[in-house]
Design an enzyme around this catalytic site. Structure first.
Site, short mmCIF file in Angstrom:
data_model
loop_
_atom_site.label_atom_id
_atom_site.label_comp_id
_atom_site.label_asym_id
_atom_site.label_seq_id
_atom_site.Cartn_x
_atom_site.Cartn_y
_atom_site.Cartn_z
N GLU A 196 -6.29 -10.53 -1.28
CA GLU A 196 -7.09 -10.31 -0.06
C GLU A 196 -8.55 -10.21 -0.47
OE1 GLU A 196 -5.56 -7.07 2.33
OE2 GLU A 196 -3.49 -7.64 1.94
N GLU B 2 0.80 -1.24 0.00
CA GLU B 2 0.00 0.00 0.00
C GLU B 2 0.83 1.29 0.00
OE1 GLU B 2 -2.70 -0.52 3.27
OE2 GLU B 2 -3.43 -2.42 2.51
O1 G3I Z 1 -4.47 -8.22 18.93
C1 G3I Z 1 -5.27 -7.16 19.48
C2 G3I Z 1 -5.93 -7.61 20.73
O2 G3I Z 1 -4.94 -7.87 21.71
C3 G3I Z 1 -6.89 -6.53 21.21
O3 G3I Z 1 -7.58 -6.98 22.33
C4 G3I Z 1 -7.89 -6.20 20.11
C5 G3I Z 1 -8.84 -5.06 20.50
O4 G3I Z 1 -9.35 -4.40 19.37
O5 G3I Z 1 -7.18 -5.78 18.99
C6 G3I Z 1 -6.32 -6.79 18.48
O6 G3I Z 1 -5.67 -6.29 17.38
C7 G3I Z 1 -6.43 -6.16 16.20
C8 G3I Z 1 -5.76 -7.00 15.12
O7 G3I Z 1 -6.41 -6.78 13.88
C9 G3I Z 1 -5.82 -8.50 15.42
O8 G3I Z 1 -7.14 -8.94 15.46
C10 G3I Z 1 -6.43 -4.70 15.80
O9 G3I Z 1 -7.19 -3.95 16.74
C11 G3I Z 1 -7.03 -4.53 14.43
O10 G3I Z 1 -6.85 -3.19 14.00
C12 G3I Z 1 -6.31 -5.44 13.45
O11 G3I Z 1 -6.93 -5.31 12.21
C13 G3I Z 1 -6.22 -5.86 11.12
C14 G3I Z 1 -5.95 -4.76 10.09
O12 G3I Z 1 -5.32 -5.33 8.97
C15 G3I Z 1 -5.07 -3.67 10.66
O13 G3I Z 1 -4.72 -2.76 9.69
C16 G3I Z 1 -7.07 -6.94 10.49
O14 G3I Z 1 -7.20 -8.04 11.42
C17 G3I Z 1 -6.45 -7.44 9.19
O15 G3I Z 1 -7.37 -8.25 8.53
C18 G3I Z 1 -6.15 -6.24 8.31
O16 G3I Z 1 -5.50 -6.70 7.16
C19 G3I Z 1 -5.15 -5.71 6.17
C20 G3I Z 1 -3.97 -6.25 5.40
O17 G3I Z 1 -2.92 -6.57 6.28
C21 G3I Z 1 -3.50 -5.24 4.35
N1 G3I Z 1 -4.58 -4.85 3.48
C22 G3I Z 1 -5.78 -4.38 4.14
C23 G3I Z 1 -6.28 -5.42 5.15
C24 G3I Z 1 -7.53 -4.95 5.79
O18 G3I Z 1 -7.31 -3.80 6.55
#
Ligand code: G3I
Length: 376
Positions: A268, A163
């Site tokens: 994705e 990105e």
């Molecule tokens: O691990 C913590 C946990 O400890 C906490 O309790 C919880 C509370 O919200 O958050 C958890 O972390 C989250 C993490 O995912 C794991 O589940 C984050 O808040 C959350 O922001 C994070 O989101 C991820 C996101 O990327 C972040 O940018 C998504 O799972 C993941 O699917 C997403 O993937 C991205 C690709 O890497 C790149 N392209 C876009 C795609 C979608 O955003």
């Protein structure tokens, strides 16, 4: 006679369980996504820590049955794998790679350099000021050498940079860009190739059907190639909605990337069934407004489901049509309940973006695909 009836019953059971998430006796042939399409391109899925540690056995059944490739949804991003300058956390990434190996899957690393989920120390000094270009180069090199080197020969390919190009084709003003300018991308590709010369290297982005970004990415591919750097494929993330992108624009981009001399990966893939956020509305305005953005809190109505399924099928058919240039199709999660889309762009909605529903049942279009002949 009795034996004949039992045999027939078994055949029927195996046929119908092939697409509903229950392990069949032979998951490598027919009636599963990888059974039907695995010889066309890799069929991948993004996995989370619970799944690779076997804590979510229903998802694991689906992963093992339908997919021959995995990518880490989160655990290899810099904030997680390299939380402090002198500390890596390899527990989850090691479990991810072992899971892929045990299941004989093509393992994809995601992602080496990304401005989001960026380790807080990466681009700043002790005072929080930007580090110099020389320091950042050194940190990038150490980060990439350590991670790619650790899994050398075990990871098929890496999303090296994620990105970095905006919709108008210009560079995102990320900390990497602010400090190193455009140079951070070739450097990342160079370091990744030095760390594992046999690994495939990819540039990955969303909204790749948008003409400006598509042109910007093609310029980048050409620049990398002109310098003799390895780039194998462009990852078109494919986070879709009910109305965007159009099939036509997506296809045009696929062909444009291929003409630039790289393979195309759908990296994705998911499709939100929910209304997309209006550009002008303030989402915190009213309760009724919030309800209108989260309309399917019980079930997805048939009328919406049928449009969603038809659209997903038509995209999959597009990928099949271009199987000569598409080398992998990866969905971003196993079942609707664990998709990131339930929390994006608005937290706490109930979305229906993936191939398997909250009860781990294959969606209708997946069942249809699984009944296709493998010579499609
Ligand atoms: O691990 C913590 C946990 O400890 C906490 O309790 C919880 C509370 O919200 O958050 C958890 O972390 C989250 C993490 O995912 C794991 O589940 C984050 O808040 C959350 O922001 C994070 O989101 C991820 C996101 O990327 C972040 O940018 C998504 O799972 C993941 O699917 C997403 O993937 C991205 C690709 O890497 C790149 N392209 C876009 C795609 C979608 O955003």
């Amino acid at each position: 006679m009795k034996r004949g009836i039992i045999t027939n019953l078994l055949v029927v059971v195996i046929f119908f369980t092939g697409c509903i998430g229950v392990p069949s006796s032979d998951s490598n042939t027919g009636n599963t996504l990888k059974g039907v399409f695995g010889d066309k391109f890799l069929i991948g899925v993004a996995v989370n820590d619970n799944q690779v540690r076997g804590k979510d056995s229903l998802s694991v059944n689906i992963i093992q049955q339908h997919f021959n490739s995995i990518v880490a949804e989160n655990c290899m991003k810099s904030a997680l794998i390299h939380p402090e300058e002198n500390r890596y956390d390899f527990e989850a990434p090691d479990a991810f790679v072992s899971f892929g190996e045990k299941n004989g899957m093509a393992i994809i690393g995601h992602c080496l350099i990304w401005h989001s989920q960026l380790a807080p120390w990466f681009c700043v000094d002790d005072k929080g000021d930007k580090v110099s270009p020389e320091v950042l180069k050194k940190r990038m090199k150490e980060h990439i050498y350590t991670i790619v080197g650790r899994y050398k020969g075990r990871i098929k390919g890496w999303d090296v940079v994620n990105e970095a190009i905006l919709e108008d084709g210009s560079y995102r003003k990320s900390p990497f860009y602010e400090i190193l300018g455009e140079e951070f991308i070739p450097l990342a590709f160079q370091y990744a190739h030095e760390a594992d010369p046999d690994a495939e290297l990819y540039y990955n982005d969303y909204g790749m059907d948008i003409p400006g970004r598509q042109e910007g990415v093609i310029r980048l591919v050409n620049q990398l190639k002109a310098r003799g750097l390895r780039i194998d494929a462009v990852g078109m993330q494919g986070h879709m909605g009910m109305t965007y992108p159009t099939l036509e624009n997506f296809e045009k981009s696929m062909l444009a990337f291929s003409s630039a001399g790289v393979k195309v990966m759908i990296t994705e893939w998911d499709m939100s069934a929910l209304p997309s956020q209006s550009q002008t509305a303030n989402i915190s305005d009213t309760v009724s407004y919030r309800k209108s953005l989260n309309p399917y809190q019980d079930i997805l109505p048939d009328s919406v489901s049928s449009v969603w399924n038809a659209r997903m099928k038509s995209f999959f058919e597009l990928f099949l049509k271009h199987k000569d240039i598409v080398t992998r199709v990866t969905v971003w999660g196993v079942s609707d309940g664990n998709s990131w889309k339930n929390n994006f762009p608005i937290r706490g909605r109930k979305d229906y973006p993936l191939l398997f529903d909250r009860n781990y049942q294959a969606k209708p279009f997946v069942k249809e695909l699984c009944t296709l002949s493998s010579d499609k």
